[in-house]
Design a protein around this motif. Structure first.
Motif, short mmCIF file in Angstrom:
data_model
loop_
_atom_site.label_atom_id
_atom_site.label_comp_id
_atom_site.label_asym_id
_atom_site.label_seq_id
_atom_site.Cartn_x
_atom_site.Cartn_y
_atom_site.Cartn_z
N ILE A 186 26.23 16.83 10.88
CA ILE A 186 26.66 15.67 11.28
C ILE A 186 26.12 14.37 10.26
O ILE A 186 26.47 13.34 10.00
CB ILE A 186 26.30 15.21 12.55
N MET A 187 24.88 14.95 9.60
CA MET A 187 24.25 13.98 8.61
C MET A 187 25.26 13.97 7.05
O MET A 187 24.52 13.16 6.53
CB MET A 187 22.95 14.05 8.56
N GLY A 188 25.79 15.02 7.07
CA GLY A 188 26.62 15.29 5.60
C GLY A 188 26.13 16.38 4.87
O GLY A 188 26.59 16.37 3.82
N VAL A 189 25.23 17.27 5.36
CA VAL A 189 24.84 18.27 4.58
C VAL A 189 25.26 19.77 5.27
O VAL A 189 24.51 20.04 6.25
CB VAL A 189 23.42 18.27 4.15
N GLU A 190 26.21 20.26 4.89
CA GLU A 190 26.75 21.50 5.84
C GLU A 190 26.10 22.74 5.54
O GLU A 190 26.06 23.37 6.49
CB GLU A 190 28.35 21.64 5.49
N ILE A 191 25.44 23.09 4.58
CA ILE A 191 24.94 24.21 4.34
C ILE A 191 23.42 24.47 5.00
O ILE A 191 23.11 25.46 4.95
CB ILE A 191 24.66 24.63 2.81
N PHE A 192 22.95 23.27 5.47
CA PHE A 192 21.67 23.42 5.88
C PHE A 192 21.57 23.81 7.56
O PHE A 192 21.76 22.85 8.49
CB PHE A 192 20.63 22.15 5.73
N SER A 193 21.24 24.97 7.88
CA SER A 193 21.29 25.45 9.33
C SER A 193 20.47 26.48 9.38
O SER A 193 20.48 27.52 8.73
CB SER A 193 22.45 25.55 9.77
N GLU A 194 19.12 26.25 10.03
CA GLU A 194 18.33 27.39 10.10
C GLU A 194 17.56 27.40 11.16
O GLU A 194 17.03 26.23 11.71
CB GLU A 194 17.32 27.48 8.85
N GLN A 195 17.00 28.41 11.87
CA GLN A 195 15.76 28.50 12.91
C GLN A 195 14.42 29.02 12.19
O GLN A 195 14.57 29.92 11.11
CB GLN A 195 16.22 29.44 13.96
N ALA A 196 13.35 28.32 12.38
CA ALA A 196 12.08 28.82 11.65
C ALA A 196 10.99 28.78 12.70
O ALA A 196 10.92 28.35 13.63
CB ALA A 196 11.50 27.79 10.74
N THR A 197 10.05 29.82 12.66
CA THR A 197 8.85 29.76 13.39
C THR A 197 7.59 28.86 12.70
O THR A 197 7.36 29.24 11.55
CB THR A 197 8.23 30.97 13.39
N PHE A 198 7.29 27.75 13.32
CA PHE A 198 6.43 27.12 12.62
C PHE A 198 4.68 27.57 12.74
O PHE A 198 3.96 27.29 11.82
CB PHE A 198 6.24 25.65 13.29
N ALA A 199 4.35 27.86 13.91
CA ALA A 199 3.10 28.63 14.08
C ALA A 199 3.32 29.63 15.29
O ALA A 199 4.02 29.45 15.97
CB ALA A 199 2.17 27.37 14.42
N GLN A 200 2.12 30.42 15.22
CA GLN A 200 2.17 31.55 16.29
C GLN A 200 0.60 32.04 16.43
O GLN A 200 0.13 31.95 15.54
CB GLN A 200 2.89 32.48 15.72
N GLU A 201 0.32 31.96 17.66
CA GLU A 201 -0.98 32.41 18.04
C GLU A 201 -0.72 33.63 19.22
O GLU A 201 0.16 33.52 19.91
CB GLU A 201 -1.92 31.39 18.53
N GLU A 202 -1.80 34.45 19.14
CA GLU A 202 -1.69 35.52 20.22
C GLU A 202 -3.04 36.08 20.53
O GLU A 202 -3.83 36.31 19.99
CB GLU A 202 -0.89 36.64 19.60
N ARG A 203 -3.21 36.67 21.86
CA ARG A 203 -4.39 37.21 22.45
C ARG A 203 -3.89 38.49 22.73
O ARG A 203 -2.95 38.58 23.77
CB ARG A 203 -5.11 36.44 23.37
N ARG A 204 -4.37 39.73 22.47
CA ARG A 204 -3.98 40.95 22.75
C ARG A 204 -5.02 41.63 23.45
O ARG A 204 -6.27 41.67 22.81
CB ARG A 204 -3.45 41.84 21.34
#
Length: 433
Positions: A396-414
């Motif tokens: 909608i901003m005018g850039v058709e090819i940019f579409s993605e999902q990303a993981t920014f940060a992740q923490e875990e206790r196991r």
């Protein structure tokens, strides 16, 4: 030029792209939000027909698809507005659309349209927005019900300042209440699965405190040259308690089909909003025949910043977990020599930026809890996880090819018993919807 912004807070009970002229709006409170700081400077394309100020009153109706606009012909003429197929209609605070056809109908003018991108309307310019989302400042709301089926039964109690809903999906029933308390929103939720013979229950409480959202977009030569959207100082505390006994085999990935809270605003004449939603995920492999069971509970704490930045050809994602913790963790699983997996996750808040009627960027903070049992050798595993994820789509901003999902940060206790193979059990995740 700078635009003064009149802002409303909506509690949105159905529909992700509700149009402002649809029927079914009931005022529940008076508005007292702190407001949105915006700046808008633009050089419009010669193809733009700008309808602003008093001229917007010529609009009579918009159809459910958002594609057909009905205007008063007399008011259009008085305002000097003359739509022509091929041009771009910029209707202040309502829409930005390409005009496909114009036809008279008695005293009215019918304009059929299709989607247009911002860069088609703005030759060059800059847009900026910034708002503090502080629930103690919300003393107003509107309940907007556009009549779309959602499979949920939301309700709003103005006296208690509480919104609640219940949704069913596959074998699960999800209920959630949100109420305003001082500077925070208090959350109570319950997810149940199955019948008396095959059941599981997940319950929890939490609080969401103030946070800030800001962003900008720049255009030059009819192209988007820069975009950013940031969420600062998000603060979330949450509890998850899980109990499953013979709940069978079934997974869940469900995003509630409406934002719990919508904050609409205009940047110049462009309608935008910040939406806050929720997503649930679960895995259940707890066989009834094996008298299997699983329990787990933990408290979570998260403080963090996230952001997207687009510059010309790339998108960079950033995230800083300023503070996090996993507290009071308890895990247990049992069965007659059959593997057991029980896990639940809630992503809240899911904060998204919407430009016109399109979601441009979103970020959520996900909290997961999992209890597993394996044999050969016997291995019990408990996992508490925290993940910050986001996605963007700049069409909608005018850039058709940019579409993605990303993981920014992740923490875990196991927590694992002796004899567990390394990385034998994977953590629950939030798939894209």
């Amino acid at each position: 030029m700078a635009y003064a912004v009149s802002k409303r807070i909506l509690i949105v009970l159905a529909g992700l792209a509700a149009l402002p002229l649809q029927a079914g709006t009931d005022d529940l409170f008076a508005d007292r939000f702190m407001g949105v700081a915006t700046e808008f400077n633009a050089v419009w394309s010669p193809d733009v027909e700008l309808v602003e100020g008093d001229a917007v009153a010529a609009l009579i109706d918009v159809d459910a698809s958002g594609a057909v606009f009905t205007f008063s012909t007399a008011l259009l003429t008085a305002a000097g507005v003359d739509f022509t197929p091929g041009e771009i209609m910029v209707l202040e605070g309502v829409a930005l659309r390409r005009v496909d056809g114009v036809s008279p109908s008695g005293t009215e003018t019918i304009v059929t349209t299709s989607q247009a991108a911002l860069n088609e309307a703005i030759t060059s310019g800059q847009m900026d927005w910034s708002l503090g989302i502080g629930f103690e400042e919300i003393a107003s709301a509107e309940m907007f019900i556009p009549g779309r089926g959602t499979g949920c039964s939301p309700a709003f109690d103005p006296e208690a300042q509480q919104i609640s809903f219940e949704c069913s999906f596959d074998d699960y029933t999800m209920a959630m209440n949100l109420s305003r308390t001082g500077s925070t929103t208090t959350i109570q939720y319950q997810v149940t699965k199955g019948t008396d013979q095959a059941n599981a229950s997940i319950t929890g409480t939490g609080t969401l405190s103030n946070f800030d959202a800001n962003g900008s977009a720049s255009f030059d030569g009819g192209e988007l040259t820069g975009f950013q959207q940031n969420t600062r100082d998000a603060q979330m505390d949450l509890n998850i308690a899980l109990a499953a006994a013979g709940s069978g085999s079934n997974d869940l990935n469900f995003e509630v089909p409406f934002p719990i809270i919508r904050i609409p605003f205009n940047v110049g004449p462009i309608p935008m909003s910040i939406d806050i939603g929720v997503q649930f995920v679960a895995i259940m492999e707890v066989p009834l025949a094996a008298t299997a069971s699983a329990t787990a509970s933990a408290d979570f704490r998260y403080r963090g910043d996230t952001g997207f930045t687009y510059e010309g050809a790339t998108v960079d994602t950033t995230a800083t977990i300023n503070d996090h913790d996993f507290l009071n963790g308890e895990f247990d699983s049992a069965s007659n020599f059959v593997s057991v997996d029980a896990g639940f996750g809630i992503a809240f808040p899911r904060v998204s930026l919407n430009v016109l009627t399109s979601e441009v960027a979103w970020v959520h903070t996900g909290f997961t809890l999992q209890s597993s049992l394996r044999f050969g050798p016997i291995c019990k595993v408990g996992i508490a996880g925290l993940v910050v994820q986001g996605g963007y789509q700049l069409e909608i901003m005018g850039v058709e090819i940019f579409s993605e999902q990303a993981t920014f940060a992740q923490e875990e206790r196991r927590v694992e018993s002796e004899g567990c193979p390394q990385r034998g059990v994977g953590a629950l995740s939030f798939p894209s919807i």
